[in-house]
Design a protein around this motif. Sequence first.
Motif, PDB file in Angstrom:
ATOM      1  N   ASP A 263       0.848  -1.187   0.000  1.00 51.90           N
ATOM      2  CA  ASP A 263       0.000   0.000   0.000  1.00 51.90           C
ATOM      3  C   ASP A 263       0.888   1.242   0.000  1.00 51.90           C
ATOM      4  N   LEU A 264       0.716   2.102  -0.987  1.00 50.07           N
ATOM      5  CA  LEU A 264       1.531   3.310  -1.066  1.00 50.07           C
ATOM      6  C   LEU A 264       1.428   4.161   0.194  1.00 50.07           C
ATOM      7  N   SER A 265       0.280   4.178   0.819  1.00 55.13           N
ATOM      8  CA  SER A 265       0.092   5.017   1.997  1.00 55.13           C
ATOM      9  C   SER A 265       0.939   4.558   3.178  1.00 55.13           C
ATOM     10  N   GLN A 266       1.475   3.355   3.122  1.00 59.44           N
ATOM     11  CA  GLN A 266       2.321   2.829   4.191  1.00 59.44           C
ATOM     12  C   GLN A 266       3.803   2.835   3.817  1.00 59.44           C
ATOM     13  N   ALA A 267       4.105   3.294   2.631  1.00 56.46           N
ATOM     14  CA  ALA A 267       5.456   3.139   2.093  1.00 56.46           C
ATOM     15  C   ALA A 267       6.355   4.334   2.392  1.00 56.46           C
ATOM     16  N   VAL A 268       7.634   4.035   2.524  1.00 54.78           N
ATOM     17  CA  VAL A 268       8.681   5.057   2.556  1.00 54.78           C
ATOM     18  C   VAL A 268       9.484   4.903   1.266  1.00 54.78           C
TER      19      VAL A 268
ATOM     20  N   HIS B  94      21.142  18.077 -12.751  1.00 56.65           N
ATOM     21  CA  HIS B  94      22.078  18.545 -13.766  1.00 56.65           C
ATOM     22  C   HIS B  94      21.811  17.972 -15.154  1.00 56.65           C
ATOM     23  N   ASP B  95      20.671  17.326 -15.368  1.00 64.49           N
ATOM     24  CA  ASP B  95      20.438  16.713 -16.674  1.00 64.49           C
ATOM     25  C   ASP B  95      19.233  17.303 -17.401  1.00 64.49           C
ATOM     26  N   GLY B  96      18.773  18.466 -16.960  1.00 65.45           N
ATOM     27  CA  GLY B  96      17.679  19.123 -17.643  1.00 65.45           C
ATOM     28  C   GLY B  96      16.295  18.646 -17.254  1.00 65.45           C
ATOM     29  N   SER B  97      16.211  17.729 -16.299  1.00 64.53           N
ATOM     30  CA  SER B  97      14.903  17.172 -15.930  1.00 64.53           C
ATOM     31  C   SER B  97      14.491  17.578 -14.521  1.00 64.53           C
ATOM     32  N   GLY B  98      15.134  18.587 -13.988  1.00 60.32           N
ATOM     33  CA  GLY B  98      14.877  18.973 -12.608  1.00 60.32           C
ATOM     34  C   GLY B  98      13.437  19.343 -12.328  1.00 60.32           C
ATOM     35  N   GLU B  99      12.839  20.162 -13.184  1.00 61.32           N
ATOM     36  CA  GLU B  99      11.467  20.605 -12.929  1.00 61.32           C
ATOM     37  C   GLU B  99      10.486  19.440 -12.989  1.00 61.32           C
ATOM     38  N   ALA B 100      10.643  18.566 -13.984  1.00 62.65           N
ATOM     39  CA  ALA B 100       9.766  17.399 -14.075  1.00 62.65           C
ATOM     40  C   ALA B 100       9.965  16.491 -12.863  1.00 62.65           C
ATOM     41  N   GLY B 101      11.217  16.374 -12.415  1.00 62.51           N
ATOM     42  CA  GLY B 101      11.494  15.546 -11.251  1.00 62.51           C
ATOM     43  C   GLY B 101      10.871  16.096  -9.983  1.00 62.51           C
ATOM     44  N   ILE B 102      10.882  17.407  -9.843  1.00 64.70           N
ATOM     45  CA  ILE B 102      10.269  18.023  -8.661  1.00 64.70           C
ATOM     46  C   ILE B 102       8.754  17.832  -8.675  1.00 64.70           C
ATOM     47  N   ARG B 103       8.141  17.928  -9.863  1.00 70.44           N
ATOM     48  CA  ARG B 103       6.700  17.664  -9.953  1.00 70.44           C
ATOM     49  C   ARG B 103       6.380  16.216  -9.568  1.00 70.44           C
ATOM     50  N   ARG B 104       7.207  15.308 -10.029  1.00 68.28           N
ATOM     51  CA  ARG B 104       7.027  13.897  -9.667  1.00 68.28           C
ATOM     52  C   ARG B 104       7.200  13.704  -8.167  1.00 68.28           C
ATOM     53  N   PHE B 105       8.199  14.354  -7.605  1.00 72.04           N
ATOM     54  CA  PHE B 105       8.451  14.302  -6.167  1.00 72.04           C
ATOM     55  C   PHE B 105       7.218  14.736  -5.387  1.00 72.04           C
ATOM     56  N   ALA B 106       6.630  15.880  -5.810  1.00 69.33           N
ATOM     57  CA  ALA B 106       5.455  16.402  -5.114  1.00 69.33           C
ATOM     58  C   ALA B 106       4.262  15.459  -5.253  1.00 69.33           C
ATOM     59  N   ARG B 107       4.081  14.896  -6.457  1.00 71.50           N
ATOM     60  CA  ARG B 107       2.936  14.005  -6.684  1.00 71.50           C
ATOM     61  C   ARG B 107       3.033  12.741  -5.842  1.00 71.50           C
TER      62      ARG B 107
ATOM     63  N   SER C  97       4.865  12.274  -3.142  1.00 64.54           N
ATOM     64  CA  SER C  97       4.924  12.561  -1.706  1.00 64.54           C
ATOM     65  C   SER C  97       3.541  12.642  -1.078  1.00 64.54           C
ATOM     66  N   ARG C  98       2.539  13.006  -1.863  1.00 66.99           N
ATOM     67  CA  ARG C  98       1.173  13.092  -1.332  1.00 66.99           C
ATOM     68  C   ARG C  98       0.549  11.703  -1.133  1.00 66.99           C
ATOM     69  N   ARG C  99       1.162  10.687  -1.718  1.00 62.21           N
ATOM     70  CA  ARG C  99       0.533   9.362  -1.699  1.00 62.21           C
ATOM     71  C   ARG C  99       1.222   8.370  -0.771  1.00 62.21           C
ATOM     72  N   VAL C 100       2.433   8.698  -0.336  1.00 61.53           N
ATOM     73  CA  VAL C 100       3.189   7.753   0.479  1.00 61.53           C
ATOM     74  C   VAL C 100       3.329   8.279   1.908  1.00 61.53           C
ATOM     75  N   ARG C 101       3.806   7.408   2.790  1.00 57.59           N
ATOM     76  CA  ARG C 101       3.968   7.822   4.185  1.00 57.59           C
ATOM     77  C   ARG C 101       5.082   8.844   4.335  1.00 57.59           C
TER      78      ARG C 101
ATOM     79  N   LYS D 292       2.818   2.298 -11.587  1.00 53.68           N
ATOM     80  CA  LYS D 292       1.501   2.853 -11.913  1.00 53.68           C
ATOM     81  C   LYS D 292       1.367   4.265 -11.354  1.00 53.68           C
ATOM     82  N   ALA D 293       1.827   4.464 -10.137  1.00 53.31           N
ATOM     83  CA  ALA D 293       1.747   5.790  -9.528  1.00 53.31           C
ATOM     84  C   ALA D 293       2.553   6.812 -10.294  1.00 53.31           C
ATOM     85  N   LEU D 294       3.682   6.418 -10.851  1.00 56.34           N
ATOM     86  CA  LEU D 294       4.516   7.346 -11.608  1.00 56.34           C
ATOM     87  C   LEU D 294       3.885   7.738 -12.930  1.00 56.34           C
ATOM     88  N   GLU D 295       3.043   6.865 -13.459  1.00 59.59           N
ATOM     89  CA  GLU D 295       2.395   7.138 -14.747  1.00 59.59           C
ATOM     90  C   GLU D 295       1.168   8.017 -14.601  1.00 59.59           C
TER      91      GLU D 295
END
Length: 257
Positions: free
Chosen positions: A147-152, A160-173, A175-179, A251-254
């Motif tokens: 269960d994602l809600s129980q996961a760390v 440094h590879d040009g994907s920082g903003e997309a990575g931060i959006r993924r991080f935020a998304r 983070s709302r679903r996991v412990r 699935k969560a990443l998609e």
Amino acid sequence: MNTFDQLRIAREAAQEAGVFLAARFASLKQIEAESAHDIKLQLDRETQSLIVRHLLRHFPHDSVLGEEGTVGDIRSGGRVWIIDPLDGTVNYFYGLPIFCVSIALYEDGKPLLGCVYDPMQRECFCALAGQAATLNGSPIRVSERADLSQAVVFIGHGTHDGSGEAGIRRFARISRRVRKIRILGSAALSLCYIAAGRMDAYVENRINLWDFAAARLILESAGGRFLYTPSAPDGISGAVTAWNGLLPICKALEEND
């Protein structure tokens, strides 16, 4: 020499390198190169040299691929040792005791063994292909959390590879679903912690082969899953998703917000 002996020698090399690094942990460290988001220390190179000498003393005909350079012809097949002498260099430089030595042995592109040593915790994670992963000689296994809600989860957001903003959006998304979200600063230890059941997943958009070569085998030998998408034809760097095999992290990443 069988794989048990090869692992024993890899473990000796990793622990010798770990002692070398731990003894210098509190000292002033010399930077050899730096970029906006990373540094290279003189100790990185010195530690790899120490490991290479130890390995080639026993296996003089093998090749070495390391973060600090190569020895021999790594493209000719046969056995190749893949080394990260100091995974977590920035942690080490800033006095954070979260770093490790990583050593893997591949033959014809397939992993034979992996050893990751954390000298500050004196933890040695090991695996032989087809056998159970161990921590200081005792078997380890991934968590049973599904269960994602129980996961760390370890999430890297890119720098440094040009994907920082997309990575931060993924991080935020995510983070709302996991412990909890963690950024450990060491890919090898992140994978080993999943193997030991301490954490549940790891997502990073760019790491290098030497960062995960040993820990991947340890994770998979402990029942985990590992997906790697190379970002270059040589396969040296790419994106990683690793998890305990149960968590629906892919699935969560998609999913979109």
